[in-house]
Design a protein around this motif. Structure first.
Motif, PDB file in Angstrom:
ATOM      1  N   TYR A 250      12.958   1.521  -2.250  1.00  0.00           N
ATOM      2  CA  TYR A 250      11.867   1.515  -1.269  1.00  0.00           C
ATOM      3  C   TYR A 250      12.476   1.723   0.108  1.00  0.00           C
ATOM      4  O   TYR A 250      13.545   1.172   0.409  1.00  0.00           O
ATOM      5  CB  TYR A 250      11.143   0.167  -1.327  1.00  0.00           C
TER       6      TYR A 250
ATOM      7  N   HIS B 113      -2.156  -0.947   7.899  1.00  0.00           N
ATOM      8  CA  HIS B 113      -1.340  -0.086   7.041  1.00  0.00           C
ATOM      9  C   HIS B 113       0.046  -0.691   6.860  1.00  0.00           C
ATOM     10  O   HIS B 113       0.595  -0.695   5.748  1.00  0.00           O
ATOM     11  CB  HIS B 113      -1.219   1.310   7.666  1.00  0.00           C
TER      12      HIS B 113
ATOM     13  N   VAL C 210       2.016  -1.731   3.343  1.00  0.00           N
ATOM     14  CA  VAL C 210       3.354  -1.254   2.981  1.00  0.00           C
ATOM     15  C   VAL C 210       4.266  -2.436   2.675  1.00  0.00           C
ATOM     16  O   VAL C 210       5.006  -2.439   1.681  1.00  0.00           O
ATOM     17  CB  VAL C 210       3.951  -0.394   4.121  1.00  0.00           C
TER      18      VAL C 210
ATOM     19  N   LYS D 218      10.638  10.682   5.366  1.00  0.00           N
ATOM     20  CA  LYS D 218       9.402  10.689   4.569  1.00  0.00           C
ATOM     21  C   LYS D 218       9.559  11.527   3.306  1.00  0.00           C
ATOM     22  O   LYS D 218       8.954  11.230   2.268  1.00  0.00           O
ATOM     23  CB  LYS D 218       8.231  11.207   5.408  1.00  0.00           C
TER      24      LYS D 218
ATOM     25  N   ASN E  34       8.317   5.062   4.073  1.00  0.00           N
ATOM     26  CA  ASN E  34       6.999   4.578   4.497  1.00  0.00           C
ATOM     27  C   ASN E  34       7.056   4.167   5.959  1.00  0.00           C
ATOM     28  O   ASN E  34       7.751   3.189   6.301  1.00  0.00           O
ATOM     29  CB  ASN E  34       6.591   3.370   3.651  1.00  0.00           C
TER      30      ASN E  34
END
Length: 247
Positions: free
Chosen positions: A168, A181, A185, A214, A219
């Motif tokens: 991640y 947002h 995440v 990206k 993220n």
């Protein structure tokens, strides 16, 4: 209990020997006596309670006996790699020190397009050696089970290729979507084994650098309405992750 580090390959020695600066610190600074105990970590997640058995002054050596061993409880369940855009001055010293205290697994200094500092190979190597010394001191102070490593300085493309292996990737970025947002995440970090965090230098990221991150699944998130300095952003991100991941 005072903590020291030895390589895991050396922990089978009988008796266990402490030399160099650590010997001097144990005997002459802390003035610990035979029979007192210290904590020795192998840098790989195991901790050993050791009793001081003897001092060999002519050899500059303290001899220890291991009395107990256990897995370190100080480490986060997720390995966090901080990809830090190289800042000017001594800001990197503070970033390394605080990131280690907050649980980082490793730190990658990155020369990005807007980095003010330009390092040749020799200077970069010396800087990294110094930063690893700071990491060791911070690991001792915060009683870490490992000594987080400061990797050799990388260029942006090298750092992105290295980050592509992570589970991640998080990118704090001033042009990211709003705080809701960001919360979505950050909810996804639980259960991840390896997380990469990219922090831009003083001038921020170039748009093409954001796109590079990206493209490997990065993220982008906001850290709020305030613009943070590069040395603050990484510490803020580590604090958030430590709180979310701590068990």
């Amino acid at each position: 209990m005072h903590q020291f580090f030895k390589k895991s390959s050396e922990m089978n020695e009988t008796p266990l020997a402490i030399t160099g600066d650590d010997y001097n610190h144990i005997k002459n600074v802390l003035r610990l006596r035979c029979g007192e105990e210290i904590l020795v970590s192998d840098g790989a997640g195991k901790e050993y309670i050791c009793r001081i058995e003897d001092y060999l002054e002519e050899k500059g050596m303290a001899l220890l006996k291991i009395t107990d061993v256990f897995a370190s409880a100080q480490e986060l369940p997720t390995r966090i790699t901080l990809f830090q855009g190289y800042p000017k001055g001594d800001k990197m010293d503070t970033i390394v020190q605080k990131a280690v205290e907050l649980g980082v697994f490793e730190i990658v200094p990155v020369i990005m397009n807007r980095s003010v500092v330009k390092l040749d190979e020799k200077k970069a190597q010396k800087k990294v050696e110094r930063l690893n010394g700071i990491a060791l001191s911070a690991a001792k102070q915060s009683k870490r089970g490992i000594v987080p490593q400061v990797k050799p300085v990388m260029k942006m493309r090298e750092a992105v290729a290295y980050a592509a292996e992570k589970d991640y990737i998080i990118l704090p970025y001033e042009n990211a979507e709003g705080i809701e947002h960001a919360r979505c995440v950050l909810k996804e970090v639980k259960g991840k084994k390896e997380i990469g965090v990219f922090i831009g230098p003083e001038g921020g990221f170039e748009p093409f650098e954001v796109e590079m991150i990206k493209e490997i699944g990065g993220n982008s998130i906001t850290l709020g309405k305030r613009i943070l300095r590069t040395e603050t952003a990484g510490i803020a991100m580590m604090s958030i992750l430590m709180f979310l991941l701590e068990e």
